[in-house]
Design a protein around this motif. Structure first.
Motif, short mmCIF file in Angstrom:
data_model
loop_
_atom_site.label_atom_id
_atom_site.label_comp_id
_atom_site.label_asym_id
_atom_site.label_seq_id
_atom_site.Cartn_x
_atom_site.Cartn_y
_atom_site.Cartn_z
N SER A 119 -54.06 -2.41 8.88
CA SER A 119 -53.11 -3.27 9.60
C SER A 119 -53.32 -3.18 11.10
CB SER A 119 -51.67 -2.88 9.25
OG SER A 119 -51.41 -1.52 9.59
N GLY A 120 -53.16 -4.32 11.77
CA GLY A 120 -53.29 -4.39 13.23
C GLY A 120 -52.03 -4.98 13.83
N SER A 121 -51.62 -4.44 14.97
CA SER A 121 -50.30 -4.77 15.52
C SER A 121 -50.33 -5.06 17.01
CB SER A 121 -49.34 -3.61 15.23
OG SER A 121 -48.14 -3.69 15.96
N ASN A 122 -49.26 -5.70 17.46
CA ASN A 122 -49.06 -5.92 18.88
C ASN A 122 -48.78 -4.63 19.64
OD1 ASN A 122 -49.37 -8.64 18.53
ND2 ASN A 122 -47.31 -9.22 19.10
N ASP A 123 -48.65 -3.50 18.92
CA ASP A 123 -48.50 -2.22 19.62
C ASP A 123 -49.85 -1.65 20.05
OD1 ASP A 123 -49.64 -1.13 17.32
OD2 ASP A 123 -47.79 -0.20 16.60
N GLY A 124 -50.93 -2.42 19.79
CA GLY A 124 -52.26 -2.02 20.23
C GLY A 124 -52.98 -1.07 19.30
N THR A 125 -52.38 -0.77 18.15
CA THR A 125 -53.00 0.17 17.22
C THR A 125 -53.40 -0.49 15.91
OG1 THR A 125 -50.98 0.88 16.05
CG2 THR A 125 -51.51 2.00 18.14
N VAL A 126 -54.30 0.20 15.23
CA VAL A 126 -54.66 -0.11 13.84
C VAL A 126 -54.32 1.11 13.00
CG1 VAL A 126 -56.61 -0.43 12.27
CG2 VAL A 126 -56.45 -1.81 14.34
N ARG A 127 -53.78 0.87 11.81
CA ARG A 127 -53.46 1.95 10.89
C ARG A 127 -54.07 1.66 9.52
NH1 ARG A 127 -48.40 5.03 12.36
NH2 ARG A 127 -47.93 4.46 14.52
N GLU A 128 -54.43 2.74 8.82
CA GLU A 128 -54.92 2.65 7.45
C GLU A 128 -53.93 3.31 6.52
OE1 GLU A 128 -59.40 2.64 6.50
OE2 GLU A 128 -59.16 4.20 8.01
N TRP A 129 -53.62 2.63 5.40
CA TRP A 129 -52.60 3.10 4.47
C TRP A 129 -53.23 3.33 3.10
CZ3 TRP A 129 -48.28 3.70 7.37
CH2 TRP A 129 -48.15 2.89 8.52
N ASP A 130 -52.85 4.42 2.46
CA ASP A 130 -53.35 4.77 1.13
C ASP A 130 -52.46 4.11 0.07
OD1 ASP A 130 -53.50 6.37 -1.41
OD2 ASP A 130 -54.98 7.48 -0.25
N VAL A 131 -53.04 3.24 -0.73
CA VAL A 131 -52.27 2.47 -1.71
C VAL A 131 -51.68 3.38 -2.79
CG1 VAL A 131 -52.43 0.71 -3.52
CG2 VAL A 131 -53.50 0.32 -1.29
N LYS A 132 -52.45 4.35 -3.24
CA LYS A 132 -52.00 5.22 -4.34
C LYS A 132 -50.94 6.21 -3.87
CE LYS A 132 -53.69 8.38 -7.91
NZ LYS A 132 -54.90 9.05 -8.49
N ASN A 133 -51.20 6.89 -2.77
CA ASN A 133 -50.30 7.94 -2.30
C ASN A 133 -49.22 7.43 -1.35
OD1 ASN A 133 -51.77 9.89 -3.73
ND2 ASN A 133 -53.23 10.10 -2.04
N ARG A 134 -49.35 6.14 -0.96
CA ARG A 134 -48.37 5.51 -0.07
C ARG A 134 -48.27 6.22 1.28
NH1 ARG A 134 -49.02 2.58 -4.15
NH2 ARG A 134 -47.31 1.74 -5.38
N GLU A 135 -49.39 6.77 1.75
CA GLU A 135 -49.40 7.52 3.01
C GLU A 135 -50.32 6.87 4.03
OE1 GLU A 135 -50.69 11.36 1.85
OE2 GLU A 135 -48.77 11.96 0.97
#
Length: 349
Positions: free
Chosen positions: A126-142
């Motif tokens: 995911s990419g945001s107007n906060d200037g960051t990108v994050r990666e999320w684990d679908v299985k562990n929801r983390e």
């Protein structure tokens, strides 16, 4: 004597195959679902909706989780889930069969404009107007990585490479302020979050990105009205700049056979491009307002666009390409190779 009035013959660019009406605000995303019978849309009105492709009618109830606008959606590789992002900064994972949220990730502090599912379906980017990108684990929801501080003031596009070893980002970089980079595209290591390459060329915000299926080419669209092509072996710009649009290029998509590019713009149009020679295919596909998304069906025969007029549309790619006399663009390169081998072989008797 007055000249006779010649009525312009309507083309497939003038009339959509189907119109999807029901949203009450701008439609920001539209994706084809597996099987070719349905599609899903997202809107500023806070809903996702599923539609019958043939009738244009909504199937079932709206999908909702709050009232915030939904700006982006992505389909999981297994075709069973949809990821979404929007105004409230949350990233959600929806079950297509139930229309319910099965995961909700919090962390972004500003709206999310881009989500992308990894090819193995295990991660969401995911990419945001906060200037960051994050990666999320679908299985562990983390959250997999610490937030990647991209250096973009706003991240408008974040997409995995086909093999998921890298991801590309584009956004706004304070282009109007002295001393800032002119809105580069950036390449990152998906495992470590380290910067791999910086691709300079655009002079304003990069709004959209798309990789070819073989990962050899990355394409980018920008508020500088241009579409640029990058060789992922050298990270150098290649080919001609595609610049038919007269306003920001908001979305791009590459056909399943890799031979046609589709682009949409704030100039109220969509455009098909011949990637063999980088030329437009036919005329602009006209809309009533800004066009925010574009996607191909799995077979490449239908194009779907979403618009600021609160509607989504489908367009007949086959007819548009054939009207332009470019039937070969509908074939896979492997089919062309077999055909050419047969033709060449027939002369060697």
């Amino acid at each position: 004597m007055s000249s006779p009035i010649v009525e312009k013959k309507k083309s497939s660019q003038d009339t959509p195959s189907q119109r999807f009406e029901g949203h009450t605000d701008s439609v920001y995303g539209a994706l084809h679902l597996p099987g070719g019978q349905r599609m899903v849309t997202c809107s500023e009105d806070g809903s996702l909706r599923v539609w019958n492709m043939k009738s244009g009618k909504q199937i079932g109830d709206d999908w909702r989780d709050g009232e915030s606008g939904v700006y982006t959606i992505a389909l999981s590789p297994d075709g069973k889930k949809v990821a979404s992002g929007g105004e409230d900064g949350a990233v959600r994972l929806w079950d297509i069969d139930t229309g319910k949220v099965i995961a909700k990730w919090l962390g972004h502090t500003k709206p999310v404009w881009s989500v992308c599912c990894s090819q193995d379906g295990q991660r969401v980017l995911s990419g945001s107007n906060d200037g960051t990108v994050r990666e999320w684990d679908v299985k562990n929801r983390e959250n997999i990585l610490a937030p990647v501080k991209t250096g973009h003031t706003d991240v408008y596009a974040a997409v995995y490479s086909p093999d998921t070893t890298m991801f590309a980002t584009g956004g706004y970089n304070g282009s109007f302020n002295p001393g800032y980079d002119k809105s580069p595209v950036k390449i990152w290591d998906a495992k470590t979050g380290e910067l791999v390459a910086t691709l300079k060329g655009h002079t304003h915000s990069v709004l959209c990105l798309a990789w070819t299926t073989d990962g050899k080419v990355l394409m980018s669209g920008s508020s500088d009205y241009s579409i640029r092509t990058w060789d992922t072996a050298s990270w150098k710009q290649t080919r001609a700049i595609l610049d038919a649009h007269i306003s920001s290029v908001f979305a791009i998509a590459i056909s399943p056979n890799g031979r046609i590019l589709a682009s949409t713009s704030i100039d109220n149009t969509a455009q098909l491009w011949n990637l063999d020679n980088n030329q437009p295919i036919g005329s602009f596909i006209l809309h009533a307002d800004s066009v925010f998304s574009v996607s191909f069906s799995a077979d490449g025969k239908l194009l779907t666009t979403s618009c600021n007029d609160d509607n989504a549309y489908t367009w007949d790619v086959c007819t548009i390409v054939k009207e332009a006399g470019l039937d070969d663009l509908l074939l896979d390169n492997s089919v062309l190779a077999v055909r050419d081998t047969f033709i060449n072989g027939s002369h060697c008797i």
